[in-house]
Scaffold this active site. Sequence first.
Site, PDB file in Angstrom:
ATOM      1  N   HIS A 197      -2.553   4.636   8.028  1.00 34.70           N
ATOM      2  CA  HIS A 197      -2.508   3.690   9.149  1.00 34.70           C
ATOM      3  C   HIS A 197      -2.648   4.480  10.447  1.00 34.70           C
ATOM      4  O   HIS A 197      -1.875   5.406  10.708  1.00 34.70           O
ATOM      5  CB  HIS A 197      -1.199   2.897   9.136  1.00 34.70           C
ATOM      6  CG  HIS A 197      -1.093   1.942   7.986  1.00 34.70           C
ATOM      7  ND1 HIS A 197       0.069   1.729   7.289  1.00 34.70           N
ATOM      8  CD2 HIS A 197      -2.034   1.139   7.403  1.00 34.70           C
ATOM      9  CE1 HIS A 197      -0.141   0.843   6.327  1.00 34.70           C
ATOM     10  NE2 HIS A 197      -1.411   0.467   6.382  1.00 34.70           N
ATOM     11  N   GLU A 200       0.186   5.611  13.167  1.00 31.44           N
ATOM     12  CA  GLU A 200       1.381   6.319  12.700  1.00 31.44           C
ATOM     13  C   GLU A 200       1.174   7.829  12.831  1.00 31.44           C
ATOM     14  O   GLU A 200       1.030   8.557  11.845  1.00 31.44           O
ATOM     15  CB  GLU A 200       1.696   5.890  11.266  1.00 31.44           C
ATOM     16  CG  GLU A 200       1.990   4.393  11.177  1.00 31.44           C
ATOM     17  CD  GLU A 200       2.013   3.839   9.757  1.00 31.44           C
ATOM     18  OE1 GLU A 200       2.016   4.637   8.798  1.00 31.44           O
ATOM     19  OE2 GLU A 200       2.028   2.596   9.606  1.00 31.44           O
ATOM     20  N   ARG A 255      -4.299  -0.111  13.653  1.00 31.21           N
ATOM     21  CA  ARG A 255      -3.727   0.172  12.339  1.00 31.21           C
ATOM     22  C   ARG A 255      -4.790   0.366  11.241  1.00 31.21           C
ATOM     23  O   ARG A 255      -4.672   1.250  10.407  1.00 31.21           O
ATOM     24  CB  ARG A 255      -2.811  -0.992  11.944  1.00 31.21           C
ATOM     25  CG  ARG A 255      -2.318  -1.020  10.503  1.00 31.21           C
ATOM     26  CD  ARG A 255      -1.474  -2.272  10.285  1.00 31.21           C
ATOM     27  NE  ARG A 255      -1.200  -2.551   8.878  1.00 31.21           N
ATOM     28  CZ  ARG A 255      -0.109  -2.141   8.229  1.00 31.21           C
ATOM     29  NH1 ARG A 255       0.783  -1.393   8.860  1.00 31.21           N
ATOM     30  NH2 ARG A 255       0.084  -2.460   6.962  1.00 31.21           N
ATOM     31  N   HIS A 325       4.015   7.681   5.979  1.00 31.44           N
ATOM     32  CA  HIS A 325       3.851   6.562   6.898  1.00 31.44           C
ATOM     33  C   HIS A 325       4.955   6.613   7.961  1.00 31.44           C
ATOM     34  O   HIS A 325       5.808   7.475   7.951  1.00 31.44           O
ATOM     35  CB  HIS A 325       3.973   5.238   6.134  1.00 31.44           C
ATOM     36  CG  HIS A 325       2.975   5.065   5.031  1.00 31.44           C
ATOM     37  ND1 HIS A 325       1.906   4.204   5.136  1.00 31.44           N
ATOM     38  CD2 HIS A 325       2.880   5.632   3.795  1.00 31.44           C
ATOM     39  CE1 HIS A 325       1.192   4.247   4.009  1.00 31.44           C
ATOM     40  NE2 HIS A 325       1.774   5.105   3.179  1.00 31.44           N
ATOM     41  N   GLU A 399       8.521   6.642   4.720  1.00 28.24           N
ATOM     42  CA  GLU A 399       8.464   6.002   6.041  1.00 28.24           C
ATOM     43  C   GLU A 399       9.307   6.879   6.950  1.00 28.24           C
ATOM     44  O   GLU A 399      10.536   6.878   6.876  1.00 28.24           O
ATOM     45  CB  GLU A 399       9.021   4.578   5.986  1.00 28.24           C
ATOM     46  CG  GLU A 399       8.195   3.593   5.168  1.00 28.24           C
ATOM     47  CD  GLU A 399       6.956   3.109   5.895  1.00 28.24           C
ATOM     48  OE1 GLU A 399       6.816   3.394   7.102  1.00 28.24           O
ATOM     49  OE2 GLU A 399       6.114   2.446   5.254  1.00 28.24           O
TER      50      GLU A 399
END
Length: 438
Positions: A197, A200, A255, A325, A399
């Site tokens: 993405h 990020e 994104r 991510h 994440e």
Amino acid sequence: MTFLRKPRSRTAAFLPLSLLFLKILQPGHSHLYSNRYAGDKVIRLIPSTEEEANALKKMCHQLKVDLWQPSSIFHVSKGAVTDVHIPKNGSQVLLAFLQEANIQYKILIEDLQKTLEKASSLRTQRNRRYLSGYNYEVYHSLEEIQNWMHHLNKTHSGLIHVFSIGKSYEGRSLFVLKLGRRSRTYKRAVWIDCGIHAREWIGPAFCQWFVKEALLTYRSDPIMRKMLNHLYFYIMPVFNVDGYHFSWTSDRFWRKTRSRNSRFRCRGVDANRNWKVKWCDEGASMHPCDDTYCGPFPESEPEVKAVATFLRKHRKHIRAYLSFHAYAQMLLYPYSYKYATIPNFSCVESAAYKAVNALRSVYGVQYRYGPASSTLYVSSGSSMDWAYKNGIPYTFAFELRDTGHFGFLLPEMLIKPTCTETMLAVKNITIHLLKECP
């Protein structure tokens, strides 16, 4: 910031590079990104009932908000929140609605343009301090990252080999870095990708940090030496090259990929919804203008197709898949598309538990861990599920920091601590799999 509710009603110069490799951000324009985010806000929504969640879904769809976290649906459960980026002209409408409906919320970023410009100013200053070498504590453009890869290919040929697995939609090379001591004997491998993405940015920063630490500590750290002697690491610092470049030049919060759609003006596909595993089911959208658009068919995006083809070709010796991510501070494993327990749950769960404990030992940062579907949200067509379904037994998605205070605008001063703690987690997972998992 307080919750609002309506009243009841050693690394800096590690690799000497020429000045060509460092692009200093020049304040050539009076406003970054043409002042497009002036007055925009980031608001955390905290629905407490299904009725509130459904009302928010409808309102956010009408206002065309950008969902930051989570990226697909609203939750109604303990601790569940949804962060949204809303343009200036819609923020007053949304705030009025929240107050009238008595829905809890919190303003995370008051003016997104000001926050962006402050971050850009700091980035310019930090880059200027490191003209003599490559600085791993700043974010780098796609050109800088690819130049860095080619430089390592020349200067560390004993441990590194850089190659391309294909081209992006806009014709950019999809470079992968193979890291590990060359050996004639069979070696298992770990795949690592970052930047699927575009917005990020901490992901590509970590991929670079991982490589730097591996090279820097190979001779002094017995764990790293064991990792590089017994494994190959295939590292893709920027998966979504077109989108990442676009996030630097045109839209910081882009994104998706940058592919064109013949019937709609909206561009791009969510590269983490485009894999052939329950494709375009729950948690993905069929509408090209949505941020979770699954694409016209599985592997429609050349970037996804190239990685999937490479992984299929090498799946017999790739034992682990790690994807990075942001943001949420979570370590996730399959499944994403359904609530079910994976067959090798005990080994994967044990690896995750030890990894988050290792991560927390550095700065005390807490990560949640567990199956993606129940820990974050249900999403179909993800790379992690696809890798697992295609024979890679240990697949994880990180994440990274933070939990919403900065969101996608994680300051550069937090790159080093974020990468330092994540490095421990990745080493822990790798050693765990080498030692304990068949």
